[in-house]
Design a protein around this motif. Structure first.
Motif, PDB file in Angstrom:
ATOM      1  N   PRO A  26      19.587  32.391  34.868  1.00 56.04           N
ATOM      2  CA  PRO A  26      20.512  32.744  33.503  1.00 56.04           C
ATOM      3  C   PRO A  26      20.703  34.313  33.452  1.00 56.04           C
ATOM      4  CG  PRO A  26      18.212  31.518  33.045  1.00 56.04           C
ATOM      5  CD  PRO A  26      18.363  31.821  34.679  1.00 56.04           C
ATOM      6  N   LEU A  27      21.886  34.561  33.005  1.00 55.94           N
ATOM      7  CA  LEU A  27      22.500  35.914  33.050  1.00 55.94           C
ATOM      8  C   LEU A  27      21.802  36.718  32.043  1.00 55.94           C
ATOM      9  CD1 LEU A  27      26.070  34.826  33.143  1.00 55.94           C
ATOM     10  CD2 LEU A  27      24.957  36.398  34.793  1.00 55.94           C
ATOM     11  N   SER A  28      21.067  38.019  32.407  1.00 57.21           N
ATOM     12  CA  SER A  28      20.295  38.731  31.743  1.00 57.21           C
ATOM     13  C   SER A  28      21.015  40.256  31.368  1.00 57.21           C
ATOM     14  CB  SER A  28      18.928  38.890  31.881  1.00 57.21           C
ATOM     15  OG  SER A  28      18.745  39.862  33.435  1.00 57.21           O
ATOM     16  N   GLU A  29      20.433  40.888  30.723  1.00 57.58           N
ATOM     17  CA  GLU A  29      21.030  42.521  30.471  1.00 57.58           C
ATOM     18  C   GLU A  29      20.969  43.301  31.644  1.00 57.58           C
ATOM     19  OE1 GLU A  29      19.926  40.795  26.329  1.00 57.58           O
ATOM     20  OE2 GLU A  29      18.953  40.879  28.627  1.00 57.58           O
ATOM     21  N   LYS A  30      20.149  42.659  32.756  1.00 57.61           N
ATOM     22  CA  LYS A  30      20.048  43.526  33.958  1.00 57.61           C
ATOM     23  C   LYS A  30      20.947  42.620  35.243  1.00 57.61           C
ATOM     24  CE  LYS A  30      15.230  44.808  33.314  1.00 57.61           C
ATOM     25  NZ  LYS A  30      13.917  44.665  33.969  1.00 57.61           N
ATOM     26  N   SER A  31      21.695  41.610  34.635  1.00 58.59           N
ATOM     27  CA  SER A  31      22.553  41.286  35.562  1.00 58.59           C
ATOM     28  C   SER A  31      23.558  42.112  36.111  1.00 58.59           C
ATOM     29  CB  SER A  31      23.303  39.761  35.080  1.00 58.59           C
ATOM     30  OG  SER A  31      22.105  38.743  34.972  1.00 58.59           O
ATOM     31  N   PRO A  32      24.538  42.045  37.161  1.00 62.24           N
ATOM     32  CA  PRO A  32      25.469  43.270  37.598  1.00 62.24           C
ATOM     33  C   PRO A  32      26.734  42.435  36.957  1.00 62.24           C
ATOM     34  CG  PRO A  32      24.972  41.578  39.299  1.00 62.24           C
ATOM     35  CD  PRO A  32      23.888  41.462  38.364  1.00 62.24           C
ATOM     36  N   MET A  33      27.567  43.670  36.233  1.00 67.45           N
ATOM     37  CA  MET A  33      28.716  43.630  35.556  1.00 67.45           C
ATOM     38  C   MET A  33      29.577  43.111  36.694  1.00 67.45           C
ATOM     39  SD  MET A  33      29.047  45.885  32.319  1.00 67.45           S
ATOM     40  CE  MET A  33      28.759  47.338  33.072  1.00 67.45           C
ATOM     41  N   ARG A  34      29.990  41.923  36.732  1.00 66.53           N
ATOM     42  CA  ARG A  34      31.338  41.357  37.596  1.00 66.53           C
ATOM     43  C   ARG A  34      32.219  40.829  37.093  1.00 66.53           C
ATOM     44  NH1 ARG A  34      28.511  38.060  41.863  1.00 66.53           N
ATOM     45  NH2 ARG A  34      27.323  37.021  40.157  1.00 66.53           N
ATOM     46  N   ALA A  35      33.107  41.184  36.417  1.00 66.18           N
ATOM     47  CA  ALA A  35      34.310  40.686  35.384  1.00 66.18           C
ATOM     48  C   ALA A  35      35.061  39.544  36.259  1.00 66.18           C
ATOM     49  CB  ALA A  35      35.081  41.739  34.782  1.00 66.18           C
ATOM     50  N   TYR A  36      35.175  38.582  35.429  1.00 67.83           N
ATOM     51  CA  TYR A  36      36.374  37.775  35.955  1.00 67.83           C
ATOM     52  C   TYR A  36      37.915  38.309  35.739  1.00 67.83           C
ATOM     53  CZ  TYR A  36      36.894  36.202  31.118  1.00 67.83           C
ATOM     54  OH  TYR A  36      37.176  36.154  29.632  1.00 67.83           O
ATOM     55  N   PRO A  37      38.786  37.747  36.589  1.00 70.27           N
ATOM     56  CA  PRO A  37      40.112  38.289  36.586  1.00 70.27           C
ATOM     57  C   PRO A  37      40.816  38.506  35.117  1.00 70.27           C
ATOM     58  CG  PRO A  37      39.725  36.568  38.298  1.00 70.27           C
ATOM     59  CD  PRO A  37      38.392  36.525  37.433  1.00 70.27           C
ATOM     60  N   GLY A  38      41.316  39.426  34.795  1.00 69.24           N
ATOM     61  CA  GLY A  38      41.910  39.693  33.841  1.00 69.24           C
ATOM     62  C   GLY A  38      41.883  40.991  32.988  1.00 69.24           C
ATOM     63  N   TYR A  39      42.547  41.563  32.403  1.00 71.63           N
ATOM     64  CA  TYR A  39      42.376  42.975  31.625  1.00 71.63           C
ATOM     65  C   TYR A  39      41.327  42.993  30.545  1.00 71.63           C
ATOM     66  CZ  TYR A  39      47.004  43.397  34.019  1.00 71.63           C
ATOM     67  OH  TYR A  39      47.848  43.428  34.966  1.00 71.63           O
ATOM     68  N   TYR A  40      41.169  41.749  30.016  1.00 70.97           N
ATOM     69  CA  TYR A  40      40.103  41.846  28.833  1.00 70.97           C
ATOM     70  C   TYR A  40      38.834  42.134  29.453  1.00 70.97           C
ATOM     71  CZ  TYR A  40      36.818  39.891  25.337  1.00 70.97           C
ATOM     72  OH  TYR A  40      35.770  39.838  24.503  1.00 70.97           O
ATOM     73  N   ALA A  41      38.303  41.146  30.305  1.00 64.98           N
ATOM     74  CA  ALA A  41      37.111  41.519  30.953  1.00 64.98           C
ATOM     75  C   ALA A  41      36.804  42.590  31.724  1.00 64.98           C
ATOM     76  CB  ALA A  41      36.957  40.212  31.963  1.00 64.98           C
ATOM     77  N   PHE A  42      37.949  42.996  32.458  1.00 67.74           N
ATOM     78  CA  PHE A  42      37.827  44.456  32.756  1.00 67.74           C
ATOM     79  C   PHE A  42      37.681  45.472  31.608  1.00 67.74           C
ATOM     80  CE2 PHE A  42      40.671  48.112  34.638  1.00 67.74           C
ATOM     81  CZ  PHE A  42      39.470  48.681  35.568  1.00 67.74           C
TER      82      PHE A  42
END
Length: 329
Positions: A124-140
């Motif tokens: 499960p994704l927690s607050e400690k999970s690394p930020m690895r945005a999916y493609p796109g300007y919004y996620a970035f």
């Protein structure tokens, strides 16, 4: 006693904002809302036209404000997302750091910053999970915003909190997504992944059905979302517990993730529609860990996917029109 009385809300005309304004008023707060392009319609709110990209404007609207709910964002707009998500957020943070009256700055974050089903996430994704945005300007942009907020807490001790929401569902969003007829909402888009004759026939003929998303091995996808009611609960709890939230990020999602086979069967029975199976390769199951929000904020999500569906059906039965979706993801 809650010391927060006066709240500034940016992005007040969006999905979160139009729901949050009346909630804040009902809780006894004085609310000032920034109106950029879309009118803000909520009786009792002080509406101030302008843009958070204007530093002078930001300085003026923060006078006498105790807390900021920063909802404003710019979706898949290459030409403008840096102005809003970077310059706008920077202006708010930089002015807030010099104002002793600011007791809380809440950023509406999103699990897009974690990459969700674009990345393999066996846990499960927690607050400690690394930020690895999916493609796109919004996620970035969500990664940039979270980074800026965290740094202003660390550098200037600005009392910031991030509420990192899963994909938010309001009105009949879940039905618009899961069924095959227009209006489509979110992704993956059934129209884009239709490859079999049966799938294409549904799409091209306008026949309605309920999509069921499967991995190539036939296993149903697992995904996590959140209902707008639980989003409102999170804001209310964060404001009441503002002394506990400085420098913290909280994942906000439904009580549990859902499986597409279970959800499609439930909608099929409710709407008397056939289930149409779709396969998708290269994407991954994910769930969100909300234990931190439960423990620190007292967050108790009430909207599982079945209640979200039931509320969506009730919304359609009222005959109301869907609000314009500024971003379908």
């Amino acid at each position: 006693m809650n010391e927060i009385k006066n709240i500034l809300v940016t992005g007040a005309s969006g999905k979160i904002g139009r729901n949050l304004l009346p909630v804040l008023l009902a809780d006894g707060y004085n609310v000032r809302a920034v109106q950029y392009k879309t009118p803000v319609e909520c009786e009792g709110v002080e509406v101030v036209p302008g843009s958070i990209t204007d530093e002078k404007f930001v300085g003026n609207i923060l006078e006498d404000i105790d807390a900021v709910c920063h909802l404003a964002t710019c979706k898949e707009d290459r030409d403008n997302f840096l102005k809003v998500s970077v310059n706008g957020t920077f202006n708010l943070l930089d002015v807030c750091k010099s104002k002793a009256n600011i007791k809380q700055f809440i950023l509406a974050g999103g699990d897009a910053s974690l990459g969700i089903f674009f990345n393999p996430n066996p846990l499960p994704l927690s607050e400690k999970s690394p930020m690895r945005a999916y493609p796109g300007y919004y996620a970035f942009s969500k990664v940039i915003e979270e980074t800026m907020v965290n740094q202003y807490y660390l550098q200037y001790d600005l009392p910031c909190a991030i509420l990192r929401f899963s994909w938010i569902h309001d009105e009949d969003d879940i039905l618009a997504y899961m069924t095959l007829k227009e209006p489509g909402f979110g992704g993956p888009d059934w129209r884009e992944i239709a490859i079999t004759a049966e799938q294409k026939n549904y799409i091209e003929s306008g026949r309605d059905g309920v999509g069921c998303l499967l991995h190539p091995d036939g296993k149903p996808f697992v995904r996590h979302i959140v209902g707008i009611g639980d989003v409102m609960q999170a804001f209310r709890l964060a404001l009441v517990n503002h002394n506990k939230t400085a420098g913290e990020t909280f994942n906000i999602a439904a009580p549990t993730a859902f499986s597409y086979d279970v959800l499609s069967e439930y909608i099929s029975q409710k709407l008397d529609l056939p289930i149409v199976k779709f396969e998708l390769d290269g994407f991954h199951d994910f769930s969100i860990d909300i234990n931190k929000a439960r423990t620190i904020l007292g967050y108790q999500p009430q909207y599982d996917v079945f209640k979200i569906v039931d509320d969506a059906i009730d919304f359609r039965n009222t005959g109301r029109n869907r609000s314009e979706a500024k971003y379908t993801g």
